[in-house]
Design a protein around this motif. Structure first.
Motif, PDB file in Angstrom:
ATOM      1  N   MET A  86      64.439  59.641  37.578  1.00 20.58           N
ATOM      2  CA  MET A  86      65.257  58.673  38.296  1.00 20.58           C
ATOM      3  C   MET A  86      66.678  59.176  38.494  1.00 20.58           C
ATOM      4  SD  MET A  86      63.202  56.183  38.697  1.00 20.58           S
ATOM      5  CE  MET A  86      64.378  54.971  39.246  1.00 20.58           C
ATOM      6  N   LEU A  93      69.421  51.302  39.874  1.00 23.43           N
ATOM      7  CA  LEU A  93      68.098  51.604  39.320  1.00 23.43           C
ATOM      8  C   LEU A  93      68.185  52.333  37.981  1.00 23.43           C
ATOM      9  CD1 LEU A  93      65.911  52.533  42.409  1.00 23.43           C
ATOM     10  CD2 LEU A  93      65.982  50.416  41.127  1.00 23.43           C
ATOM     11  N   THR A  96      69.258  49.842  35.432  1.00 26.39           N
ATOM     12  CA  THR A  96      68.191  48.914  35.078  1.00 26.39           C
ATOM     13  C   THR A  96      67.144  49.613  34.225  1.00 26.39           C
ATOM     14  OG1 THR A  96      68.598  47.900  37.213  1.00 26.39           O
ATOM     15  CG2 THR A  96      66.665  47.166  36.031  1.00 26.39           C
ATOM     16  N   LEU A  97      66.872  50.880  34.540  1.00 25.75           N
ATOM     17  CA  LEU A  97      65.901  51.632  33.750  1.00 25.75           C
ATOM     18  C   LEU A  97      66.348  51.746  32.294  1.00 25.75           C
ATOM     19  CD1 LEU A  97      63.401  53.516  33.569  1.00 25.75           C
ATOM     20  CD2 LEU A  97      64.943  55.405  34.026  1.00 25.75           C
ATOM     21  N   GLY A 100      66.050  48.475  30.567  1.00 31.38           N
ATOM     22  CA  GLY A 100      64.687  48.159  30.144  1.00 31.38           C
ATOM     23  C   GLY A 100      64.311  48.911  28.884  1.00 31.38           C
ATOM     24  N   LEU A 101      64.671  50.196  28.837  1.00 28.28           N
ATOM     25  CA  LEU A 101      64.382  50.984  27.639  1.00 28.28           C
ATOM     26  C   LEU A 101      65.105  50.401  26.430  1.00 28.28           C
ATOM     27  CD1 LEU A 101      64.645  54.556  29.197  1.00 28.28           C
ATOM     28  CD2 LEU A 101      62.570  53.456  28.350  1.00 28.28           C
ATOM     29  N   MET A 104      63.394  47.447  25.019  1.00 26.54           N
ATOM     30  CA  MET A 104      62.253  47.844  24.199  1.00 26.54           C
ATOM     31  C   MET A 104      62.702  48.309  22.819  1.00 26.54           C
ATOM     32  SD  MET A 104      60.211  49.872  27.175  1.00 26.54           S
ATOM     33  CE  MET A 104      58.858  50.485  26.212  1.00 26.54           C
TER      34      MET A 104
ATOM     35  N   VAL B 242      66.002  42.105  38.319  1.00 27.67           N
ATOM     36  CA  VAL B 242      64.605  42.524  38.291  1.00 27.67           C
ATOM     37  C   VAL B 242      63.778  41.724  39.302  1.00 27.67           C
ATOM     38  CG1 VAL B 242      62.539  42.532  36.867  1.00 27.67           C
ATOM     39  CG2 VAL B 242      64.681  43.388  35.952  1.00 27.67           C
ATOM     40  N   LEU B 245      64.513  43.149  42.695  1.00 28.29           N
ATOM     41  CA  LEU B 245      63.867  44.455  42.837  1.00 28.29           C
ATOM     42  C   LEU B 245      62.368  44.279  43.033  1.00 28.29           C
ATOM     43  CD1 LEU B 245      65.559  46.736  40.163  1.00 28.29           C
ATOM     44  CD2 LEU B 245      65.932  46.688  42.616  1.00 28.29           C
ATOM     45  N   LEU B 283      59.519  46.862  29.008  1.00 30.45           N
ATOM     46  CA  LEU B 283      58.474  47.746  29.521  1.00 30.45           C
ATOM     47  C   LEU B 283      58.187  47.443  30.990  1.00 30.45           C
ATOM     48  CD1 LEU B 283      56.365  49.928  28.830  1.00 30.45           C
ATOM     49  CD2 LEU B 283      54.775  48.094  28.303  1.00 30.45           C
ATOM     50  N   ILE B 285      60.207  46.189  33.099  1.00 24.17           N
ATOM     51  CA  ILE B 285      61.344  46.659  33.885  1.00 24.17           C
ATOM     52  C   ILE B 285      61.239  48.157  34.130  1.00 24.17           C
ATOM     53  CG2 ILE B 285      63.837  47.016  33.832  1.00 24.17           C
ATOM     54  CD1 ILE B 285      64.053  44.354  32.345  1.00 24.17           C
ATOM     55  N   VAL B 286      60.907  48.892  33.054  1.00 19.21           N
ATOM     56  CA  VAL B 286      60.792  50.339  33.175  1.00 19.21           C
ATOM     57  C   VAL B 286      59.712  50.705  34.191  1.00 19.21           C
ATOM     58  CG1 VAL B 286      60.170  52.448  31.970  1.00 19.21           C
ATOM     59  CG2 VAL B 286      61.676  50.799  30.865  1.00 19.21           C
ATOM     60  N   VAL B 289      60.873  49.862  37.784  1.00 11.89           N
ATOM     61  CA  VAL B 289      61.871  50.773  38.324  1.00 11.89           C
ATOM     62  C   VAL B 289      61.249  52.132  38.657  1.00 11.89           C
ATOM     63  CG1 VAL B 289      63.954  52.061  37.761  1.00 11.89           C
ATOM     64  CG2 VAL B 289      63.816  49.653  37.225  1.00 11.89           C
ATOM     65  N   MET B 290      60.319  52.574  37.787  1.00  7.38           N
ATOM     66  CA  MET B 290      59.770  53.898  38.002  1.00  7.38           C
ATOM     67  C   MET B 290      58.751  53.934  39.137  1.00  7.38           C
ATOM     68  SD  MET B 290      60.564  55.836  34.766  1.00  7.38           S
ATOM     69  CE  MET B 290      59.561  57.068  35.309  1.00  7.38           C
ATOM     70  N   PRO B 293      60.187  50.865  42.942  1.00  6.90           N
ATOM     71  CA  PRO B 293      61.612  50.556  43.083  1.00  6.90           C
ATOM     72  C   PRO B 293      61.937  49.789  44.353  1.00  6.90           C
ATOM     73  CG  PRO B 293      61.219  52.876  43.517  1.00  6.90           C
ATOM     74  CD  PRO B 293      59.927  52.303  43.026  1.00  6.90           C
TER      75      PRO B 293
END
Lengths: 288, 310, 258
Positions: A86, A93, A96-97, A100-101, A104, B242, B245, B283, B285-286, B289-290, B293
């Motif tokens: 990314m 983005l 946000t990534l 999110g991590l 977790m 989110v 997106l 998770l 969200i990840v 995004v991946m 997107p």
């Protein structure tokens, strides 16, 4: 007299802040990624020290040596597998990534360690040292020295080693570095690994002073950000100066306005600086 | 524009029939979904149209919740309190925007993220007015039954969602929306073409606040009790992002679709993984995004029956 | 050398400093309505900085910029645009995800005061027809070739209904045929009565369409005159080719090579 004591407290705190921020600033400056996980990495490092001391009797200052390789590997792997995909995506983005991590990781810590605040207390305690009228706890003092030492080490790695020079080259001009044979992808992963290492290694130091809880992660993250703005992005000396400055400002701020307004104070400081000098006090323009 | 308005009117009217058939659980879910829709559509003004990565939704939500709650504490009726909350969010966002919107990229994102923390701290320490960390109780509306109350808040949220959608539609099909798109694509070029970028961005930021402020106030009245960590939760900001997106940024129906899908997922996650639900949310969200997107609507364009985009 | 009537654009003593560097130094320049004027100078002479000062991207450190009778020194870019100063960029900057027509419509709407919707769209199409892009009005701007993008820039500039059009290296990167086409367009624009300032690196372009040329060197305006006299001016020759080839003008700081 009080002023001197507060100044000393602020500098001790500031040394630790410098250590927190240097890794964050490195990642932001080189990869143009804000690593929201940074705060949680620090907390995780704190837990590592807490359990290493409680269960195995390893002194917190020594657990830094365990934390360093572990966190480097964690950061390297995370960048290599996830974040690198990314790297060119818009700010929103990547943010946000890592958000999110972070959800977790912090949730995993919450489930494993609960939200209770733990305190790492050395047995026997190290006592205090007096310099004239200034009194400082020895454990804090050592923590500060180690923090500054780690930060200095990072500086040496960046300025002297081969890989460090490659990192700096990528930061200055990615295309040119790639043309000169630098493996940018690997440099990114190593940079992220180093940033994570700095977070994980400062965890044990902060655990000597502050209670450990997954809930404290965001506060560390916020401080790292403010310091980057104060000191400018991607430079270790900048993080050092920014960290010390924030430590001193916070110490005096809690004296004058009360400790409950620490966040507000640093936010106001942040906004003022950003409005006057969007590139930071010491920084140069370039990294948005 | 007429067709879209018609589709939306039908949609909202259908949703309006919900209380006739639903039981309490579904009504609560419906109210939450509409609230999420308001948050997502609101964020879309600044994040989707103008392309500014704002994390300030939580700040506006909490500000609205507390403004409304304090107004009600001083005897304002619910409707008036909600309007006061919307107005205070509007004014706050305008002033804040004048300062923050000079920043770009990460600087703007993080500065906007910190606003909620600052407000939480201020609310925490203004104990006389807000009850501080003890939280604040709100009067329960004088209504015959629990069901009637639930329906009342459902319709309040529905009305707010309708207004928010109408505002989105009007903005998207006007000079304002066009100017915001220009800013999103290339701000300095927009400036050169005569777009008053500061004005437009502040408008977008204010629009992203006003309905969220009202939603916060309705939420406060609905749950009767608020406390700082609840209403200034940064997750409100993240969820809004989110959802947009998920649905597709900058589109008209995307935020609504995103809100519906997100709430369904959240509800499933809540029920199955109560202890680790934020982790599972992370998770999601990840993965989003991946792998997605550009949102769910981007999927439809790959399908054979999908029409050409206008 | 100034033409009849009050000047459209008048710079007096304009200086722009970046830290210790004077990118533009004490420039006086007056441009009359209807002129087609060339601004030349070697790389790094401060041409683009001067344009940025005129359009409000940079504010003059000292000196004043007057346009159409009012002081615009402190205006922001969007305000300058609305008053009738349009510019094209050396590095073209379309809105990549918008259509070609939308790009031009934006210019018509925000600087040209066309109403949102059909009026702006109609104007956009008209300008696209003029520059020869009407066929691809509905393509994404990002899909255009460089030459097409330069023409799109021209259409955008025109849609702003400018009194003054600043063309920053519109011909850079174009081949000979494309340059000829661009020159043809610029002549047609000038024929509409729009004052044009061409910032150029290529002498050929300037010589073929400008009525007057000003030369910037190290941020200073070192010469101004008609095209014939300017190429013979020893200071200009020195600035372009280095002192050794120019007349022995010791007051001039020459560049070692080119």
């Amino acid at each position: 007299m009080l002023t001197l004591q507060i100044l000393a407290n602020g500098l001790v705190l500031g040394g630790l802040y410098a250590c927190i921020a240097s890794g964050f600033s490195l990642v932001w400056g080189v990869l143009n990624v804000i690593n929201i996980l940074h705060g949680s990495f620090i907390v995780l490092g704190g837990y590592l020290a807490f359990y290493a001391y409680g269960l195995l009797g390893i002194h917190p200052f020594l657990s830094i040596l365990i934390a360093a390789p572990l966190f480097f590997a964690l950061g390297y792997a995370m960048q290599h597998t996830l974040i690198n995909r990314m790297i060119a995506a818009p700010v929103l983005l990547t943010l946000t990534l890592t958000f999110g991590l972070d959800l977790m990781l912090s949730n995993a810590m919450l489930a494993t360690f609960t939200a209770d605040f733990r305190k790492l207390t050395l047995d026997p305690p190290l006592g205090t040292l007096a310099f004239g009228t200034i009194v400082l706890p020895v454990d804090r003092l050592i923590a500060m020295v180690l923090a500054l030492g780690l930060t200095g080490l990072l500086y040496l790695v960046l300025s002297r080693s081969r890989i460090g020079r490659a990192i700096v080259a990528v930061r200055m001009d990615r295309e040119a570095a790639a043309l000169m044979g630098v493996n940018v992808k690997r440099v990114y992963a190593i940079t992220f690994g180093l940033g994570t290492l700095m977070a994980g290694a400062s965890g044990p130091l902060l655990a000597m002073i502050f209670p450990i809880s997954p809930l404290t992660g965001p506060a560390y993250l916020g401080k790292a950000f403010v310091i980057c703005v104060l000191g400018g992005l991607g430079s270790v000396p900048g993080a050092m100066i920014g960290g010390l400055a924030l430590g001193v400002v916070e110490s005096f701020g809690s004296l004058w306005f009360g400790p409950e307004h620490a966040t507000t104070l640093s936010f106001v400081l942040l906004i003022l600086i950003l409005l006057v000098r969007p590139e930071g006090l010491l920084g140069r323009k370039g990294y948005a | 524009m007429r067709r879209e308005a018609l589709v939306a009117a039908t949609l909202f009217a259908l949703v309006g029939l919900f209380p006739l058939v639903g039981e309490a659980y579904w009504l609560r879910l419906g109210t939450t979904m509409l609230m999420y829709g308001v948050l997502a559509m609101s964020w879309n003004f600044i994040g989707g149209m103008a392309g500014y990565p704002s994390f300030a939704v939580a700040a506006f939500f909490g500000l609205g919740a507390y403004s409304g709650a304090v107004a009600q504490k001083f005897g304002a009726p619910a409707g008036l309190a909600w309007c006061i909350a919307a107005a205070s969010a509007l004014v706050f966002a305008t002033l804040l925007g004048l300062a923050l919107l000079r920043l770009r990229g990460h600087y703007f994102a993080i500065a906007s993220l910190v606003v909620a923390d600052v407000l939480r701290e201020l609310v925490n320490s203004a104990t006389d007015l807000t009850g501080g960390g003890m939280g604040l109780n709100l009067p329960v509306p004088a209504m015959s039954s629990i069901d009637a109350q639930a329906a009342f808040f459902f319709y309040a949220m529905l009305a707010l969602a309708t207004i928010t959608f109408a505002a989105t539609l009007l903005a998207a099909r006007s000079k304002l929306g066009f100017g915001l798109r220009c800013i999103q694509q290339n701000e300095s070029a927009a400036d050169m073409l005569g777009v008053d970028t500061t004005l437009y961005k502040v408008c977008a930021f204010a629009l992203s606040a006003v309905f969220v402020g009202a939603a916060g106030a309705i939420y406060a009245s609905w749950v009767h009790y608020i406390e700082p960590p609840d209403v200034f939760d940064v997750l409100y900001s993240v969820k809004a992002i989110v959802m947009v997106l998920l649905g597709g940024a900058g589109s008209l129906f995307g935020p609504l679709l995103g809100a519906a899908v997100f709430l369904s997922l959240e509800e499933l996650v809540w029920r199955k993984f109560i202890d680790v639900h934020t982790g599972v949310l992370g998770l999601l969200i990840v993965l989003l995004v991946m792998f997605l997107p550009k949102g769910l609507l981007s999927l439809s364009q790959r399908l054979p029956w999908a029409g050409k985009r206008p | 050398m100034s033409a009849d009537g009050p000047a459209l654009l008048e710079l007096s003593g304009v200086t722009r400093q970046f830290g210790g560097l004077r990118a533009v130094s004490n420039v006086d320049l007056s441009i009359a309505r209807g002129e087609v004027i060339g601004l030349i100078g070697p790389n790094g002479a401060g041409k683009t900085t001067l344009v940025n000062v005129i359009t409000g991207v940079h504010r003059a450190s000292s000196g004043t910029v007057r346009f159409d009778g009012t002081d615009i020194t402190r205006l922001k870019p969007y305000q300058a645009a609305r008053r009738g100063i349009a510019r094209t960029f050396q590095i073209v900057q379309p809105f990549p995800e918008m259509t070609v027509a939308e790009n031009v419509a934006a210019a018509a709407m925000f600087a040209g005061a066309a109403a949102y919707g059909s009026e702006a769209n109609a104007q956009a199409l008209e300008h696209l027809r003029f520059v020869g892009l009407a066929d691809i009005a509905h393509s994404r701007a990002a899909s255009l070739t460089l030459a097409m993008r330069k023409r799109l820039e021209l259409a955008k500039g025109l849609a702003m209904r400018p009194k003054l059009l600043l063309l920053d290296e519109v011909n850079a990167g174009l081949n000979a045929t494309e340059v000829d086409h661009a020159l043809h367009l610029i002549r047609a624009i000038a024929a509409r009565g729009i004052t044009v300032l061409i910032i150029e690196h290529l002498m050929k372009v300037v010589l073929s369409i400008c009525t007057r040329v000003v030369v910037l060197h190290h941020g200073e305006l070192i010469a101004t005159g008609d095209t014939k006299s300017i190429v013979k001016d020893p200071r200009v020759v020195a600035a372009y080719l280095g002192r050794r080839y120019g007349a022995a003008d010791s007051a001039l700081r020459g560049v070692p090579n080119g």
